[in-house]
Design a protein around this motif. Structure first.
Motif, PDB file in Angstrom:
ATOM      1  N   ALA A 257       0.959  -1.396   0.552  1.00 16.64           N
ATOM      2  CA  ALA A 257      -0.121  -0.100   0.163  1.00 16.64           C
ATOM      3  C   ALA A 257       0.957   0.979  -0.292  1.00 16.64           C
ATOM      4  CB  ALA A 257      -1.183   0.242   1.306  1.00 16.64           C
ATOM      5  N   SER A 258       1.940   1.191   0.292  1.00 17.48           N
ATOM      6  CA  SER A 258       2.899   2.627   0.752  1.00 17.48           C
ATOM      7  C   SER A 258       3.372   2.567  -0.194  1.00 17.48           C
ATOM      8  CB  SER A 258       4.217   2.404   1.595  1.00 17.48           C
ATOM      9  OG  SER A 258       3.522   1.933   3.343  1.00 17.48           O
ATOM     10  N   VAL A 259       3.816   1.496  -0.745  1.00 13.47           N
ATOM     11  CA  VAL A 259       4.426   1.764  -2.915  1.00 13.47           C
ATOM     12  C   VAL A 259       3.514   2.210  -3.234  1.00 13.47           C
ATOM     13  CG1 VAL A 259       4.932   0.282  -4.216  1.00 13.47           C
ATOM     14  CG2 VAL A 259       6.475   0.322  -2.314  1.00 13.47           C
ATOM     15  N   LEU A 260       1.975   1.436  -3.090  1.00 18.92           N
ATOM     16  CA  LEU A 260       1.547   2.238  -4.156  1.00 18.92           C
ATOM     17  C   LEU A 260       1.155   3.417  -4.375  1.00 18.92           C
ATOM     18  CD1 LEU A 260      -0.723   1.315  -6.348  1.00 18.92           C
ATOM     19  CD2 LEU A 260      -2.191   1.280  -4.519  1.00 18.92           C
ATOM     20  N   VAL A 261       0.724   4.018  -3.198  1.00 14.14           N
ATOM     21  CA  VAL A 261       0.739   4.839  -2.423  1.00 14.14           C
ATOM     22  C   VAL A 261       1.421   6.020  -3.230  1.00 14.14           C
ATOM     23  CG1 VAL A 261      -0.125   7.173  -1.130  1.00 14.14           C
ATOM     24  CG2 VAL A 261      -0.869   5.308  -0.592  1.00 14.14           C
ATOM     25  N   LEU A 262       3.067   5.954  -2.694  1.00 13.85           N
ATOM     26  CA  LEU A 262       4.322   6.970  -3.600  1.00 13.85           C
ATOM     27  C   LEU A 262       3.820   6.683  -4.716  1.00 13.85           C
ATOM     28  CD1 LEU A 262       7.065   8.223  -2.409  1.00 13.85           C
ATOM     29  CD2 LEU A 262       8.149   5.492  -3.057  1.00 13.85           C
ATOM     30  N   LEU A 263       3.334   5.558  -6.105  1.00  8.79           N
ATOM     31  CA  LEU A 263       3.676   5.418  -7.160  1.00  8.79           C
ATOM     32  C   LEU A 263       2.326   6.747  -7.627  1.00  8.79           C
ATOM     33  CD1 LEU A 263       5.041   1.895  -8.151  1.00  8.79           C
ATOM     34  CD2 LEU A 263       6.270   3.989  -8.417  1.00  8.79           C
ATOM     35  N   LEU A 264       1.110   6.328  -7.598  1.00  6.17           N
ATOM     36  CA  LEU A 264       0.361   6.973  -7.876  1.00  6.17           C
ATOM     37  C   LEU A 264       0.546   8.691  -7.492  1.00  6.17           C
ATOM     38  CD1 LEU A 264      -2.343   6.633  -8.255  1.00  6.17           C
ATOM     39  CD2 LEU A 264      -3.242   7.158  -6.523  1.00  6.17           C
ATOM     40  N   SER A 265       0.373   8.847  -6.070  1.00  8.81           N
ATOM     41  CA  SER A 265       1.181  10.878  -5.642  1.00  8.81           C
ATOM     42  C   SER A 265       2.363  11.247  -6.326  1.00  8.81           C
ATOM     43  CB  SER A 265       1.771  10.441  -4.356  1.00  8.81           C
ATOM     44  OG  SER A 265       3.119  10.052  -4.172  1.00  8.81           O
ATOM     45  N   THR A 266       3.395  10.191  -7.226  1.00  7.77           N
ATOM     46  CA  THR A 266       4.211  10.490  -8.857  1.00  7.77           C
ATOM     47  C   THR A 266       3.779  11.183  -9.719  1.00  7.77           C
ATOM     48  OG1 THR A 266       5.720   9.397  -7.291  1.00  7.77           O
ATOM     49  CG2 THR A 266       6.065   9.905  -9.606  1.00  7.77           C
ATOM     50  N   PHE A 267       2.768   9.982  -9.804  1.00 10.21           N
ATOM     51  CA  PHE A 267       1.660  10.160 -11.368  1.00 10.21           C
ATOM     52  C   PHE A 267       1.167  11.157 -11.276  1.00 10.21           C
ATOM     53  CE2 PHE A 267      -1.715   9.014 -13.231  1.00 10.21           C
ATOM     54  CZ  PHE A 267      -1.452   8.960 -14.757  1.00 10.21           C
ATOM     55  N   VAL A 268       0.658  11.523 -10.419  1.00  9.36           N
ATOM     56  CA  VAL A 268       0.035  12.870 -10.091  1.00  9.36           C
ATOM     57  C   VAL A 268       0.732  13.885 -10.541  1.00  9.36           C
ATOM     58  CG1 VAL A 268      -2.096  13.842  -8.778  1.00  9.36           C
ATOM     59  CG2 VAL A 268      -2.327  11.578  -9.212  1.00  9.36           C
ATOM     60  N   TYR A 269       1.240  14.089  -9.436  1.00  2.17           N
ATOM     61  CA  TYR A 269       2.765  15.076  -9.738  1.00  2.17           C
ATOM     62  C   TYR A 269       2.899  15.344 -11.198  1.00  2.17           C
ATOM     63  CZ  TYR A 269       6.826  17.568  -8.774  1.00  2.17           C
ATOM     64  OH  TYR A 269       7.821  19.451  -8.971  1.00  2.17           O
ATOM     65  N   PHE A 270       3.788  14.840 -11.644  1.00  2.00           N
ATOM     66  CA  PHE A 270       4.079  14.625 -13.174  1.00  2.00           C
ATOM     67  C   PHE A 270       2.923  14.597 -14.099  1.00  2.00           C
ATOM     68  CE2 PHE A 270       8.234  12.246 -11.157  1.00  2.00           C
ATOM     69  CZ  PHE A 270       8.460  13.942 -11.155  1.00  2.00           C
ATOM     70  N   ASP A 271       1.757  14.263 -14.062  1.00  7.32           N
ATOM     71  CA  ASP A 271       0.605  14.627 -14.444  1.00  7.32           C
ATOM     72  C   ASP A 271       0.116  16.497 -14.504  1.00  7.32           C
ATOM     73  OD1 ASP A 271      -1.500  13.667 -16.648  1.00  7.32           O
ATOM     74  OD2 ASP A 271      -2.539  14.072 -14.904  1.00  7.32           O
ATOM     75  N   TYR A 272       0.336  17.192 -13.433  1.00 10.46           N
ATOM     76  CA  TYR A 272       0.039  17.933 -13.264  1.00 10.46           C
ATOM     77  C   TYR A 272       1.319  19.067 -13.784  1.00 10.46           C
ATOM     78  CZ  TYR A 272      -1.528  21.967 -10.423  1.00 10.46           C
ATOM     79  OH  TYR A 272      -1.527  23.211 -10.209  1.00 10.46           O
ATOM     80  N   ARG A 273       2.090  18.704 -14.003  1.00  8.47           N
ATOM     81  CA  ARG A 273       3.024  19.613 -14.057  1.00  8.47           C
ATOM     82  C   ARG A 273       3.352  19.206 -15.353  1.00  8.47           C
ATOM     83  NH1 ARG A 273       9.202  18.781 -12.010  1.00  8.47           N
ATOM     84  NH2 ARG A 273       9.087  20.097 -13.778  1.00  8.47           N
ATOM     85  N   ASN A 274       2.526  18.495 -16.291  1.00  9.55           N
ATOM     86  CA  ASN A 274       2.596  18.366 -17.870  1.00  9.55           C
ATOM     87  C   ASN A 274       1.773  19.189 -18.326  1.00  9.55           C
ATOM     88  OD1 ASN A 274       2.863  17.262 -20.447  1.00  9.55           O
ATOM     89  ND2 ASN A 274       1.289  15.701 -20.378  1.00  9.55           N
ATOM     90  N   HIS A 275       0.384  18.889 -17.604  1.00  4.97           N
ATOM     91  CA  HIS A 275      -0.357  20.328 -17.981  1.00  4.97           C
ATOM     92  C   HIS A 275      -0.537  21.761 -17.825  1.00  4.97           C
ATOM     93  CE1 HIS A 275      -3.868  17.050 -18.409  1.00  4.97           C
ATOM     94  NE2 HIS A 275      -3.544  16.407 -17.601  1.00  4.97           N
ATOM     95  N   GLN A 276       0.117  21.311 -16.277  1.00  2.00           N
ATOM     96  CA  GLN A 276       0.449  22.709 -16.482  1.00  2.00           C
ATOM     97  C   GLN A 276       2.204  23.569 -17.804  1.00  2.00           C
ATOM     98  OE1 GLN A 276       3.292  23.553 -13.059  1.00  2.00           O
ATOM     99  NE2 GLN A 276       1.113  24.007 -12.379  1.00  2.00           N
TER     100      GLN A 276
END
Length: 123
Positions: free
Chosen positions: A62-81
């Motif tokens: 669960a910790s690894v999944l949360v880390l990967l998901l938050s990383t994906f959301v962060y970079f996706d948000y930067r890509n949209h910016q």
């Protein structure tokens, strides 16, 4: 406080009203052992359920999944910016790309109009 202590000494005296029966502590251990019930010694089986052995692995997953998901959301948000910044620069057809980069350069270097006029006049 001293007055209270004097009153107690006058009223009750120096003698300690609490007394321990003779031989109490010598017989205490034997009396206590006699009062305890006899127990049979034996082995105790420990049953571990499945949840207690799987739980640590699930927590790590669960910790690894949360880390990967938050990383994906962060970079996706930067890509949209970045996409929004590119699309906003494409909306200005009047300006060339060199003018946009000069504007960005002056903004990032914190230059005001007086500094720009000074640089231009020197050249």
């Amino acid at each position: 406080m001293v007055r209270d202590e004097l009153y107690i000494k006058e009223r009750f005296g120096q003698e300690n009203p609490f007394k321990v029966p003779d031989g109490y502590f010598e017989k205490f251990a034997d009396q206590m052992m006699n009062q305890l019930p006899d127990k049979q010694t034996g082995t105790v089986k420990v049953h571990r359920n499945v949840w207690s052995s799987v739980r640590p692995a699930l927590m790590v997953a669960a910790s690894v999944l949360v880390l990967l998901l938050s990383t994906f959301v962060y970079f996706d948000y930067r890509n949209h910016q970045n996409t929004d910044a590119i699309s906003s620069s494409q909306k200005m057809p009047n300006e060339s790309s060199s003018e946009v980069s000069v504007d960005q350069f002056t903004f990032l270097s914190m230059m005001d109009n007086e500094d720009i006029y000074e640089i231009v006049s020197d050249n």
